[in-house]
Scaffold this motif. Structure first.
Motif, PDB file in Angstrom:
ATOM      1  N   ASN A 204       3.125  12.707  -8.540  1.00 32.79           N
ATOM      2  CA  ASN A 204       1.707  13.400  -8.931  1.00 32.79           C
ATOM      3  C   ASN A 204       2.985  14.302  -8.599  1.00 32.79           C
ATOM      4  OD1 ASN A 204      -0.230  12.689  -9.052  1.00 32.79           O
ATOM      5  ND2 ASN A 204      -0.814  12.695  -6.766  1.00 32.79           N
ATOM      6  N   ILE A 205       4.320  14.645  -7.904  1.00 33.58           N
ATOM      7  CA  ILE A 205       5.579  15.501  -8.172  1.00 33.58           C
ATOM      8  C   ILE A 205       5.914  15.416  -9.476  1.00 33.58           C
ATOM      9  CG2 ILE A 205       7.906  15.519  -7.403  1.00 33.58           C
ATOM     10  CD1 ILE A 205       5.513  15.998  -4.749  1.00 33.58           C
ATOM     11  N   SER A 206       6.151  14.663 -10.403  1.00 32.62           N
ATOM     12  CA  SER A 206       6.315  15.128 -11.526  1.00 32.62           C
ATOM     13  C   SER A 206       5.710  15.800 -12.107  1.00 32.62           C
ATOM     14  CB  SER A 206       6.699  13.586 -11.836  1.00 32.62           C
ATOM     15  OG  SER A 206       7.921  12.537 -11.154  1.00 32.62           O
ATOM     16  N   HIS A 207       4.370  15.150 -11.971  1.00 31.34           N
ATOM     17  CA  HIS A 207       3.318  16.532 -12.752  1.00 31.34           C
ATOM     18  C   HIS A 207       3.418  17.862 -12.403  1.00 31.34           C
ATOM     19  CE1 HIS A 207       0.133  17.542 -14.882  1.00 31.34           C
ATOM     20  NE2 HIS A 207      -0.826  17.318 -13.687  1.00 31.34           N
ATOM     21  N   GLU A 208       3.467  17.852 -10.819  1.00 28.17           N
ATOM     22  CA  GLU A 208       3.447  19.456 -10.399  1.00 28.17           C
ATOM     23  C   GLU A 208       4.732  20.111 -10.783  1.00 28.17           C
ATOM     24  OE1 GLU A 208       0.997  20.508  -8.431  1.00 28.17           O
ATOM     25  OE2 GLU A 208      -0.404  19.233  -8.554  1.00 28.17           O
ATOM     26  N   LEU A 209       5.740  19.861 -10.847  1.00 25.31           N
ATOM     27  CA  LEU A 209       7.310  20.022 -11.360  1.00 25.31           C
ATOM     28  C   LEU A 209       7.392  19.718 -13.519  1.00 25.31           C
ATOM     29  CD1 LEU A 209      10.135  18.055  -9.183  1.00 25.31           C
ATOM     30  CD2 LEU A 209       8.527  20.597  -8.218  1.00 25.31           C
ATOM     31  N   ARG A 210       6.425  19.227 -13.594  1.00 23.46           N
ATOM     32  CA  ARG A 210       6.897  19.052 -15.080  1.00 23.46           C
ATOM     33  C   ARG A 210       6.432  20.517 -15.396  1.00 23.46           C
ATOM     34  NH1 ARG A 210       5.725  14.191 -16.039  1.00 23.46           N
ATOM     35  NH2 ARG A 210       7.878  13.809 -16.337  1.00 23.46           N
ATOM     36  N   THR A 211       5.138  20.716 -14.805  1.00 22.54           N
ATOM     37  CA  THR A 211       3.661  21.793 -15.790  1.00 22.54           C
ATOM     38  C   THR A 211       4.404  23.543 -15.282  1.00 22.54           C
ATOM     39  OG1 THR A 211       2.126  20.091 -14.974  1.00 22.54           O
ATOM     40  CG2 THR A 211       1.790  22.406 -16.108  1.00 22.54           C
ATOM     41  N   PRO A 212       4.604  23.755 -14.197  1.00 20.72           N
ATOM     42  CA  PRO A 212       5.480  24.980 -13.463  1.00 20.72           C
ATOM     43  C   PRO A 212       6.398  25.155 -14.302  1.00 20.72           C
ATOM     44  CG  PRO A 212       5.300  24.071 -11.916  1.00 20.72           C
ATOM     45  CD  PRO A 212       4.491  22.718 -12.790  1.00 20.72           C
ATOM     46  N   LEU A 213       7.601  24.099 -14.490  1.00 22.62           N
ATOM     47  CA  LEU A 213       8.592  24.139 -15.395  1.00 22.62           C
ATOM     48  C   LEU A 213       8.948  24.112 -17.568  1.00 22.62           C
ATOM     49  CD1 LEU A 213      10.972  21.566 -13.844  1.00 22.62           C
ATOM     50  CD2 LEU A 213      11.672  23.753 -13.806  1.00 22.62           C
ATOM     51  N   THR A 214       7.391  23.256 -17.506  1.00 21.62           N
ATOM     52  CA  THR A 214       7.144  23.720 -19.056  1.00 21.62           C
ATOM     53  C   THR A 214       6.614  24.683 -19.114  1.00 21.62           C
ATOM     54  OG1 THR A 214       6.613  20.856 -19.254  1.00 21.62           O
ATOM     55  CG2 THR A 214       5.271  22.829 -21.532  1.00 21.62           C
TER      56      THR A 214
ATOM     57  N   ARG B 245       0.724  -0.839  -0.012  1.00 21.32           N
ATOM     58  CA  ARG B 245       0.431   0.146   0.435  1.00 21.32           C
ATOM     59  C   ARG B 245       0.300   1.436  -0.340  1.00 21.32           C
ATOM     60  NH1 ARG B 245      -2.592   3.436   3.330  1.00 21.32           N
ATOM     61  NH2 ARG B 245      -1.300   2.520   5.118  1.00 21.32           N
ATOM     62  N   ILE B 246       1.782   1.478   0.279  1.00 18.58           N
ATOM     63  CA  ILE B 246       2.552   2.141   0.310  1.00 18.58           C
ATOM     64  C   ILE B 246       3.602   2.571  -0.178  1.00 18.58           C
ATOM     65  CG2 ILE B 246       4.876   3.176   2.338  1.00 18.58           C
ATOM     66  CD1 ILE B 246       4.092   1.909   4.902  1.00 18.58           C
ATOM     67  N   ASP B 247       3.991   1.433  -0.863  1.00 18.95           N
ATOM     68  CA  ASP B 247       4.206   1.705  -2.430  1.00 18.95           C
ATOM     69  C   ASP B 247       3.789   2.346  -3.799  1.00 18.95           C
ATOM     70  OD1 ASP B 247       7.240   0.654  -0.927  1.00 18.95           O
ATOM     71  OD2 ASP B 247       6.845  -1.790  -1.835  1.00 18.95           O
ATOM     72  N   LYS B 248       2.572   2.132  -3.407  1.00 16.70           N
ATOM     73  CA  LYS B 248       1.295   2.355  -4.383  1.00 16.70           C
ATOM     74  C   LYS B 248       1.221   3.951  -3.996  1.00 16.70           C
ATOM     75  CE  LYS B 248      -3.565   1.393  -5.861  1.00 16.70           C
ATOM     76  NZ  LYS B 248      -3.125   2.987  -6.432  1.00 16.70           N
ATOM     77  N   ILE B 249       1.075   3.747  -2.893  1.00  7.99           N
ATOM     78  CA  ILE B 249       0.724   5.353  -2.363  1.00  7.99           C
ATOM     79  C   ILE B 249       2.035   6.618  -2.890  1.00  7.99           C
ATOM     80  CG2 ILE B 249       0.846   7.332  -0.296  1.00  7.99           C
ATOM     81  CD1 ILE B 249      -0.887   5.014   0.992  1.00  7.99           C
ATOM     82  N   ARG B 250       3.535   5.993  -2.133  1.00  3.91           N
ATOM     83  CA  ARG B 250       4.995   7.080  -2.580  1.00  3.91           C
ATOM     84  C   ARG B 250       4.263   6.410  -4.634  1.00  3.91           C
ATOM     85  NH1 ARG B 250       8.509   3.169  -0.069  1.00  3.91           N
ATOM     86  NH2 ARG B 250       8.399   5.216   1.545  1.00  3.91           N
TER      87      ARG B 250
ATOM     88  N   PHE C 153       2.178   9.299  -5.044  1.00  4.71           N
ATOM     89  CA  PHE C 153       3.146  11.367  -4.458  1.00  4.71           C
ATOM     90  C   PHE C 153       4.178  11.075  -6.402  1.00  4.71           C
ATOM     91  CE2 PHE C 153       6.837  12.574  -2.866  1.00  4.71           C
ATOM     92  CZ  PHE C 153       6.094  13.167  -2.191  1.00  4.71           C
ATOM     93  N   LEU C 154       5.139  10.100  -6.527  1.00  2.00           N
ATOM     94  CA  LEU C 154       6.376  10.649  -7.417  1.00  2.00           C
ATOM     95  C   LEU C 154       5.328  11.015  -8.431  1.00  2.00           C
ATOM     96  CD1 LEU C 154       8.904   7.494  -6.021  1.00  2.00           C
ATOM     97  CD2 LEU C 154       9.214  10.290  -5.793  1.00  2.00           C
TER      98      LEU C 154
ATOM     99  N   GLY D 279      -3.135  19.079  -5.293  1.00  3.07           N
ATOM    100  CA  GLY D 279      -2.211  19.043  -4.737  1.00  3.07           C
ATOM    101  C   GLY D 279      -0.795  17.759  -4.632  1.00  3.07           C
ATOM    102  N   THR D 280      -0.248  17.947  -3.217  1.00  2.00           N
ATOM    103  CA  THR D 280       0.966  16.576  -3.479  1.00  2.00           C
ATOM    104  C   THR D 280       0.711  15.474  -1.670  1.00  2.00           C
ATOM    105  OG1 THR D 280       1.712  17.529  -1.666  1.00  2.00           O
ATOM    106  CG2 THR D 280       2.454  18.437  -4.437  1.00  2.00           C
ATOM    107  N   GLY D 281      -0.793  15.866  -1.111  1.00  3.88           N
ATOM    108  CA  GLY D 281      -1.103  15.209  -0.247  1.00  3.88           C
ATOM    109  C   GLY D 281       0.185  14.971   0.863  1.00  3.88           C
ATOM    110  N   LEU D 282       0.409  16.172   0.815  1.00  8.47           N
ATOM    111  CA  LEU D 282       1.090  16.133   2.091  1.00  8.47           C
ATOM    112  C   LEU D 282       0.319  17.290   2.664  1.00  8.47           C
ATOM    113  CD1 LEU D 282       4.460  16.530   0.075  1.00  8.47           C
ATOM    114  CD2 LEU D 282       3.335  14.109   0.907  1.00  8.47           C
TER     115      LEU D 282
END
Length: 474
Positions: free
Chosen positions: A255-265, A244-249, A252-253, A432-435
């Motif tokens: 989502n983080i990639s998406h959250e970072l890629r969108t503003p960077l793009t 379960r934690i691996d799936k959440i992680r 998360f990764l 969001g990032t779920g944090l």
């Protein structure tokens, strides 16, 4: 097979049982032989005294005494000799006895004449086979005329002892066969569950955490099986939790990639446009504003990640002060008023005086309220958000309620997990990032408080936070 516990148990048990039965058989034979011989000796001594009682009144063996000896011979089934003080045999219980006139050993005569009884396995001249013989004094009190010898053939005793020995031998063989069957079953009953435990442990070692041991015995082996099953159950839960934690992680990764890629793009495209001179002077400021907003979003994301890592590693130290929470609540309400108004949401702050003083870190307390209000505004459209502060026992109770989309019951148990996000199908502006809530829960617990959530899909959500007051903290 040489290492088989079944074989080792079987051999050790069999050697122990055979040795034990052998020793018991030998002892039984020895003591039985001794008992029978002693019993026969005592019987002959009693019979000798009986013979003496019949002839002790005379020093001569006449016809009448001879008949008495013959009668006693038939009654006792024992041959009787009478000898005088010189050791000469003067009469026997058999008329044609060839031993009359022969002498008894002087050592026996000497002992008898002083009143002793003599018991021995003797060979007398004239007797073809060994006899168990007893010699008793002949006479009365201090008047000893000689001695009386009674002979019992050892052949009868040997036959009896032989039958006893044969019986003991058969009993020993039967005992060994029976013990072999019992020992085989006992060894099998021990080795079989151990083999099952070994196979199950091997499967568990290979990752098959669903494997269980089916042993119902109530001994130490059963306890061992129960313990291994409990361990397997715990491993299974750990494995489920790990997956379960691996799936959440992984989510998360992603989502983080998406959250970072969108503003960077976005920023990359805007910068390329600015570099190529495609943007007129009057439009540049708008591009700069967008890029600034995107960098602010990435900075906030990085800050959340760093805060969560520090909280989990217990690297955050609170700088607590005794403060009035009213000012912080008013500041946070003001911060989100404009964003809420754009979504046609009204934020209502209710302060139920008097509020208790709290001993908190004002920066971290502001972060708690900020994350809760941010979620409330993000997931509420055309509704209202109410913030209530009041005293409850020795706590400050903060309630943040909204009329937003709500949280499902399964998600309510998981929203405190790091990297977990509710409703992955929402539009990008609500992602969001779920944090945030993971950080809120750890900060509240760091203040010795607690937080709960109540929600219903389509109705809204309410978060309640209890922070100990100064009185409670003392």
């Amino acid at each position: 097979m040489n290492k088989s516990i079944f074989r080792r148990l079987l051999i050790s048990y069999m050697l122990t049982i055979i040795l034990g039965i052998g020793i018991v058989g030998i002892l039984m034979f020895y003591f039985t032989n001794s008992y029978i011989t002693n019993a026969k000796q005592e019987e002959l001594l009693r019979q000798g005294r009986t013979v003496n009682a019949n002839i002790q009144g005379t020093m001569f063996i006449g016809e009448d005494k001879q008949e008495t000896l013959e009668f006693l011979d038939h009654s006792f089934d024992a041959r009787i000799w009478i000898f005088n003080k010189e050791g000469k045999i003067i009469a026997t219980s058999t008329r044609d006895e060839v031993s009359i006139g022969k002498a008894v050993a002087s050592s026996i005569v000497e002992r008898v004449l002083v009143g002793e009884n003599v018991v021995s396995r003797l060979r007398f001249e004239g007797l073809a086979e060994p006899m168990l013989s007893v010699v008793v004094p002949w006479g009365k009190q201090d008047h000893v005329y000689g001695g009386i010898v009674l002979h019992a053939p050892l052949r009868g005793l040997n036959n009896i002892i032989g039958k006893i020995r044969e019986t003991i031998l058969w009993a020993t063989l039967f005992g060994i066969l029976f013990s072999t069957a019992m020992v085989s079953y006992l060894s099998w009953s021990i080795s079989r569950p151990l083999q099952q435990i070994d196979r199950t442990a091997a499967r568990l070692a290979m990752g098959d955490v669903a494997e269980r041991i089916h042993i119902k015995s109530e001994d130490e082996i059963g306890d061992l099986a129960t313990t291994i099953n409990m361990m397997a159950t715990k491993l299974e839960k750990i494995e489920v939790e790990r997956q379960r934690i691996d799936k959440i992680r992984s989510d998360f990764l992603a989502n983080i990639s998406h959250e970072l890629r969108t503003p960077l793009t976005t920023m990359q495209g805007f910068l390329e446009a600015l570099q190529d001179g495609l943007i007129e002077d009057e439009g540049r400021q708008r591009y700069y504003d967008v890029m600034y907003d995107e960098t602010t979003h990435m900075n906030r994301l990085v800050d959340d990640l760093m805060d969560l890592i520090k909280l989990e590693n217990k690297e955050i130290t609170l700088s607590r002060y005794q403060i009035d929470p009213k000012s912080i609540l008013e500041k946070e309400k003001f911060k989100f008023d404009r964003e809420a108004a754009e979504k046609n949401v009204e934020i209502d702050l209710v302060i139920k005086e008097p509020l208790p003083k709290v001993f908190i870190d004002p920066i971290r307390f502001e972060q708690i309220i900020n994350n809760i209000l941010k979620n409330a505004v993000k997931f509420t459209e055309d509704g209202e958000i109410s913030i209530t502060a009041e005293a409850e026992d020795h706590y400050l109770l903060l309630s943040v309620a909204d009329t937003g989309i709500g949280i499902s019951d399964p998600d309510q148990e998981l929203i405190w997990e790091r990297f977990y996000k509710v409703d992955r199908g929402r539009s990008r502006k609500n992602k969001g990032t779920g944090l945030g809530l993971a950080i809120v829960k750890k900060l509240v617990e760091l203040h010795d408080g607690r937080i709960t959530v109540q929600s219903e899909i389509g109705v809204g959500t309410m978060f309640k936070i209890w922070i100990p007051s100064v009185v409670k903290g003392r």
